[in-house]
Each structure stands twice: as C-alpha cells, then as structure tokens.
Design a protein around this motif. Structure first.
Motif, mmCIF file in Angstrom:
data_model
loop_
_atom_site.group_PDB
_atom_site.id
_atom_site.type_symbol
_atom_site.label_atom_id
_atom_site.label_comp_id
_atom_site.label_asym_id
_atom_site.label_seq_id
_atom_site.Cartn_x
_atom_site.Cartn_y
_atom_site.Cartn_z
ATOM 1 N N GLU A 58 0.846 -1.181 0.072
ATOM 2 C CA GLU A 58 -0.023 -0.029 0.180
ATOM 3 C C GLU A 58 1.005 1.465 -0.130
ATOM 4 N N THR A 59 0.768 2.333 -1.041
ATOM 5 C CA THR A 59 1.491 3.285 -1.002
ATOM 6 C C THR A 59 0.929 4.376 -1.351
ATOM 7 N N ASP A 60 1.437 5.689 -1.666
ATOM 8 C CA ASP A 60 0.862 6.942 -2.122
ATOM 9 C C ASP A 60 0.788 6.649 -3.787
ATOM 10 N N SER A 84 -16.556 4.610 -0.782
ATOM 11 C CA SER A 84 -16.310 4.808 -2.086
ATOM 12 C C SER A 84 -15.340 5.387 -2.827
ATOM 13 N N GLY A 85 -14.205 4.625 -2.610
ATOM 14 C CA GLY A 85 -12.900 5.427 -2.994
ATOM 15 C C GLY A 85 -11.785 4.988 -2.551
ATOM 16 N N CYS A 86 -10.582 4.716 -3.293
ATOM 17 C CA CYS A 86 -9.516 4.136 -2.627
ATOM 18 C C CYS A 86 -8.781 5.647 -2.367
ATOM 19 N N LYS A 87 -8.223 5.585 -1.219
ATOM 20 C CA LYS A 87 -7.186 6.684 -0.605
ATOM 21 C C LYS A 87 -5.708 6.332 -1.028
ATOM 22 N N HIS A 88 -5.343 5.240 -1.070
ATOM 23 C CA HIS A 88 -3.993 4.965 -1.733
ATOM 24 C C HIS A 88 -4.122 3.942 -2.854
ATOM 25 N N GLN A 89 -2.702 3.674 -3.105
ATOM 26 C CA GLN A 89 -2.723 2.699 -4.263
ATOM 27 C C GLN A 89 -2.067 1.389 -3.659
ATOM 28 N N TYR A 90 -2.557 0.187 -4.294
ATOM 29 C CA TYR A 90 -2.371 -1.151 -4.107
ATOM 30 C C TYR A 90 -1.441 -1.866 -5.060
ATOM 31 N N ARG A 91 -0.344 -2.480 -4.858
ATOM 32 C CA ARG A 91 0.421 -3.019 -5.830
ATOM 33 C C ARG A 91 0.944 -4.144 -5.449
ATOM 34 N N THR A 473 8.731 -1.599 10.615
ATOM 35 C CA THR A 473 9.918 -1.270 9.510
ATOM 36 C C THR A 473 9.357 -0.012 8.976
ATOM 37 N N ILE A 474 10.218 0.596 8.080
ATOM 38 C CA ILE A 474 9.820 1.686 7.303
ATOM 39 C C ILE A 474 8.785 1.758 6.504
ATOM 40 N N LEU A 475 8.356 0.502 6.221
ATOM 41 C CA LEU A 475 7.102 0.239 5.309
ATOM 42 C C LEU A 475 5.703 0.291 6.466
ATOM 43 N N GLY A 476 6.322 0.210 7.626
ATOM 44 C CA GLY A 476 4.822 0.394 8.369
ATOM 45 C C GLY A 476 4.559 -1.118 9.040
#
Length: 599
Positions: A58-60, A84-91, A473-476
């Motif tokens: 999960e990122t910006d 009703s909408g994503c706040k972030h990007q998922y990859r 981690t720095i990734l949370g």
C-alpha cells in the motif's frame, strides 16, 4: 470451490454457517503478476480482497511512500468499499493470488451480520473485545448478572432489637445476615457476629444489635456482573454484599449462594491464604494461581478484572507471609512496598521480585534483616525469582528510613543519570502491602514537590521511553527478529513509562497505568480519543503476551516477553500493527511535549 484460506477465524468467524456458505459461493480467485497495480488512488474498489498467496504493498499514488504491506489471509481495502474510493494505491510485489468479494456482496453481508458490520466500523478496543469473546469459551458465570435469581430479600431489624430476637429471626427466615436500619444509616449483622459476640465476647442475649452491627456496607448494583461481586468479596475479605438498585437496597448477595450455583476457585484460594498456618500452606495456595489465571483467561474474564483479582490474591499472599514471619511489634515499625508491575497492579503471571522496605527507626535494621531474608525466601518458594538488578528489600539500596528515602529520591532526581532516573521510575510505582502504610505517605509526597519536578528533570525522567525502537519497519510492518518480537521493549515499556513520565510531571497519585491515563485526560494532557487508543493498545499487548506465555508454559512463564509472530493470526497481526503504530505516535508526542530532541 475449495478455499485455500481459513474463514473460521475473526472477522469472518462472526458469521453464521449459512452466511459463511453464502460467502464462499461468492468469492472469486483473481491473479495479479508482479508489479501490477491492483487499486489506484481515487478508484472505486470492485470489492474486498483476501490474499491467498503473495505480497501487496500500500503506497501513495507515486509509489514512493510506502504505508504497509499485506500477506497471506490479510484483507484490503475495506475502507475503499465503505467510503466509495481508494485513498492509496495497492500494488502486487510478486505474483499474487487473491480472493475477491464483490462490493455489493460485501455490503449485503454487513447488512446481514451486525457483528461483522461493527468489526469493520469500529476502533481497536472494540475489535479486540469482539475477538477475545469469539476466541474464548465464555462461562455461564462470567455472563451472569446480579438479579432476583441470586439475591436474597433484605430483612431489617431496628437498632434496639436484642440479640435473642435477631437469632430467632435468622432461624425463621433462614438468613445468615440481617440489615439494621438506624435512620439514614444501614448496617449488617451476621450469624458469625452473633457467635463471636456472645460465645467468645462479653455480649448477652439482651444486648442491642446496634452494639455489634457493622455499618460500613460494601454494595454492588443490581444488573452488575456476578464476577464483579465476587471480586469485591475477595478484595474486602467478606462473604456477602448488599445489592442496590437506583441507590436503594433491594437485597443481599451471599457467597455461598453464588458458589452453590456456579463454580470458581478464586475465593477458595483467598480463603486458603487467610487460613494458612504456615509458609508451607501458603506455597500450596500460591501454586494454584497460575491454573486460576489460565482458567479465567479461557473463560473470557476481562484483562482489567483479571489483573485486579490476581493483584488482590498476590498481595494477600505476601501479607500473610509477612504476618507469619514478623513479630507484631516489628509489623508496625516497617512498611513493605511492592514496585514495578506488581505495584501498578498490572502483573498476572509471576515475574521477578521488585520490592523495598521503609524502617520507622534505624535501630530496628538489625532485627529486621534476618526476617527480610525469610520473607525473600518465601517469595522464592511462591515462584517469584530474584530481581536481576537487585531491586529487593534484602539489598541495602532498597532499605531505608523515611528521611533516608526522601534524601535518596532527591539524589536520584538531582543526578539526572539514566540509572538514577530508572530507580526513580521503579520507586514511583511503589504500593504498600504490609506493615504501616503511613510510613510511605511523606516519601511519596516528597517527589511531588514542584521544585523537584522542574522541566529538565521531567524531560530526563521521560527519556527512557525512547530507548527501545518501535518494532515497525519503514514500510509500517511489524519488524521481527528471527520471527520473535520483544513486546515489553517494543510496546509495553514505552507506553507505560511515557504515561508514568507525564504522571510524574503532573504529580498524579495513581500508580496503575490505565488510571494514570484517565487522570491525564481529566487534566487535558491527552484527548479522549488518544486516551482510549493508548488503553486499547496496552490491554491488547497484555492479552496477547499472556496468551503466548500460557501456551509456552514451563518454569516462570511470566518472565517471557517474546512474541512468536509466526503464531499470530492475520487478525492478531493487524491489531498488533495498529497498536504499535499507537505507541510510535505516542513517543512522538513525548518528544514534542518534553522537548526531548534537545537531549
């Protein structure tokens, strides 16, 4: 379709079998190659994903700032469906397989299942409570409340009624206790009171009941949990409580009535402690405590109630040993203190000894020292190992007079050195358990003087809360060390000590961390949301640590602070991650409040 994930765990275990079957039929397996963007910021989510295999990040929207990563059986993005909408990007970081529950089906499921809807629309504390209740076999006793089925109607007599008439009424009504109404005052007289006053005392059949009645009544409220009534009986060493509804007495609740209907061992252990004639008897009683903890934990007793009960039993155990070892004169001439988690009332399984002693007169030291060695040995026999740092009343550093302790506190605070600050932190959690508690009052008052709590002193006192890194981690994500995580260093200590530092600065009397948080909220140091978040995180740490300690077993399981992260379910890992983020944010608050960036 045969599922490759376990839906019989929270949150989907809140569903009925029919609802689970319905859910299973609506899950689609979808594949994402490595690097594929699954959801983009602002996109309307097609549904909720449950990972079967792979890792999702999960990122910006640029992909540069990473918020967290998700692994097997983790769920995303519920928020996008509900809002009703994503706040972030998922990859997908690698080839990933997910089960997809379409948005309309997920919403329908929430409408059908109240518990599932609450879980996905609530805070950490409520989620934790729901998971605990689902996990544990909640006994009938824990769920039962004080009602007409368990209380006896109140029978009153006037203060002038003689003991002969009182005894007759008890026999007629088949009651072992009557209430004595004296105007606005209400007291109680029991069958035991009658026996002691007439057969063992100097009272006669014509003595007025007001001469032997007790007017300091302990009460519970109608509709309260039976466990809370039992806890009050254990704490106050009584076998009955008055029941009130809307402030009015409606009856009595007797211990024997409860025990004849429900089974519990806590009061039996308390009675064994009180009736112990030797240290050997106490050792036998102490060995029952770990089984009691395991039983009550499995029965769904709330963490705070469990802590209160075990703290009460532990302190009575120490107090009874003190009575058996110390002669009466010296009992009044000293004050035994428990420190650390025992002092805060936050210990459940036995940990190492942390204690100290106050001497009323220095000339009693020589007489007291051999008795302290005996008490120390008794604690060892009870299962409390020695403190590795030597924080025990058998060491000179933790024995002193009132003036000596006041001088020692001043030296610690004037020093500002890390060791001195930690000694002060340990001592700040002190609670008298044996002897004369009034000896402790002037010592406690001494560190609450404003002159000793200057801003630089408070900052030095707070600094140890930052000495251990939050295991993220720095990734949370949760940071492990070969699959293990030290929950005391990473979560419990920074939270407990940070709250303790704020309590020190504000001269708050309370020792218990949850009570300190309440006082800080009352003073406006933390808002209601932050206060509840800190309490939820701490209770979660205690619960998950206790669960693994009990599963691990062995000698002194209470000493283990290592969590095996591999053994945690997805829902537990998710709550642990959220709780650790609360700690991380709290530490940032401490840095700002005490200006610790300058230290």
């Amino acid at each position: 379709m045969t599922l490759q994930i376990n839906l019989h765990q929270p949150p989907f275990s809140f569903l009925s079998e029919d609802q689970l079957a319905w859910l299973t039929q609506r899950l689609d397996l979808v594949f994402f190659p490595a690097g594929a963007v699954i959801l983009r910021k602002g996109q309307s989510a097609p549904g909720v994903y449950i990972i079967y295999k792979g890792v999702v990040e999960e990122t910006d929207e640029t992909g540069e700032h990473v918020f967290t990563q998700y692994g097997k059986e983790d769920i995303f993005d519920v928020r996008a469906v509900l809002e009703s909408g994503c706040k972030h990007q998922y990859r997908a970081l690698e080839e990933t397989l997910c089960y997809l529950l379409k948005a309309k089906d997920f919403i329908e499921l929430l409408n059908e299942s109240r518990d599932l809807s609450i879980f996905f629309n609530t805070d950490l504390g409520t989620q934790q409570s729901m998971v605990e209740q689902q996990d544990q076999s909640v006994s009938e006793f824990i769920l039962s409340r004080v009602d007409d089925d368990v209380i006896r109607p109140a029978v009153y007599v006037s203060p002038q009624t003689n003991l002969s008439r009182v005894a007759s009424l008890m026999f007629e009504k088949k009651h072992d206790a009557l209430l004595v109404r004296d105007g606005e005052r209400v007291g109680i007289v029991t069958g035991t009171d009658l026996l002691k006053s007439t057969l063992l005392g100097d009272k006669t059949k014509q003595t007025r009941v007001e001469d032997i009645a007790q007017f300091n009544l302990i009460h519970v409220n109608y509709g309260d949990f039976l466990f809370n009534a039992l806890l009050k009986m254990t704490q106050h060493k009584i076998e009955r409580v008055v029941v009130k509804r809307d402030g009015e007495i409606v009856g009595l609740l007797e211990l024997m009535d409860m025990l004849s209907t429900f089974s519990t061992h806590s009061h039996i252990i308390a009675m064994r402690i009180e009736q112990a004639k030797s240290l050997k008897d106490l050792v036998s009683a102490s060995r029952r405590l770990e089984n009691l903890v395991a039983t009550m934990n499995n029965q769904g007793v709330k963490m705070i109630a469990l802590q209160e009960l075990i703290t009460t039993l532990n302190r009575r155990l120490i107090h009874r040993a003190f009575e058996l070892i110390f002669p009466e004169r010296l009992r009044r001439a000293v004050c035994i203190l428990v420190l650390g988690s025992e002092g805060r009332g936050e210990q459940i399984l036995k940990t190492d000894q942390d204690n100290a002693i106050i001497l009323e007169n220095e000339h009693d030291r020589e007489a007291v020292l051999p008795l302290l060695q005996q008490l120390h040995q008794a604690l060892l026999d009870f299962g409390y190992p020695p403190c590795p740092g030597g924080v025990m009343f058998i060491n000179d550093s933790w024995i002193d007079t009132i003036d000596g302790w006041k001088a020692r506190v001043r030296r610690w605070l004037d020093s500002g050195k890390p060791e001195a600050m930690m000694n002060m932190a340990i001592f700040m959690d002190a609670e008298p358990v044996c002897g004369s508690p009034h000896l402790f009052h002037p010592i406690k008052a001494s560190w609450q003087l404003e002159s000793l709590r200057a801003s630089i002193v408070s900052a030095r006192f707070a600094k140890p809360a930052l000495q251990f890194e939050t295991p993220l981690t720095i990734l949370g994500n949760i940071r492990e060390d070969h699959g293990k995580l030290d929950i005391k260093k990473g979560g419990i200590f920074p939270l407990v000590h940070g709250v303790r530092a704020l309590a020190f600065e504000q001269a708050i009397d309370d020792c218990n961390t949850l009570e300190r948080i309440d006082r800080l909220q009352e003073k406006g140091l933390v808002d209601a949301e932050t206060a509840q978040g800190l309490k939820d995180a701490l209770i979660f740490f205690w619960r998950i640590r206790l669960r693994q300690q009990l599963e691990r077993g062995g000698d002194n399981p209470g000493l283990s602070q290592q969590l095996d992260v591999k053994l945690l379910r997805s829902v537990d890992r998710n709550m642990l991650r959220h709780a650790l983020h609360r700690v991380k944010k709290f530490k940032q608050t401490l840095v700002s409040h005490f200006r610790l960036e300058n230290f």
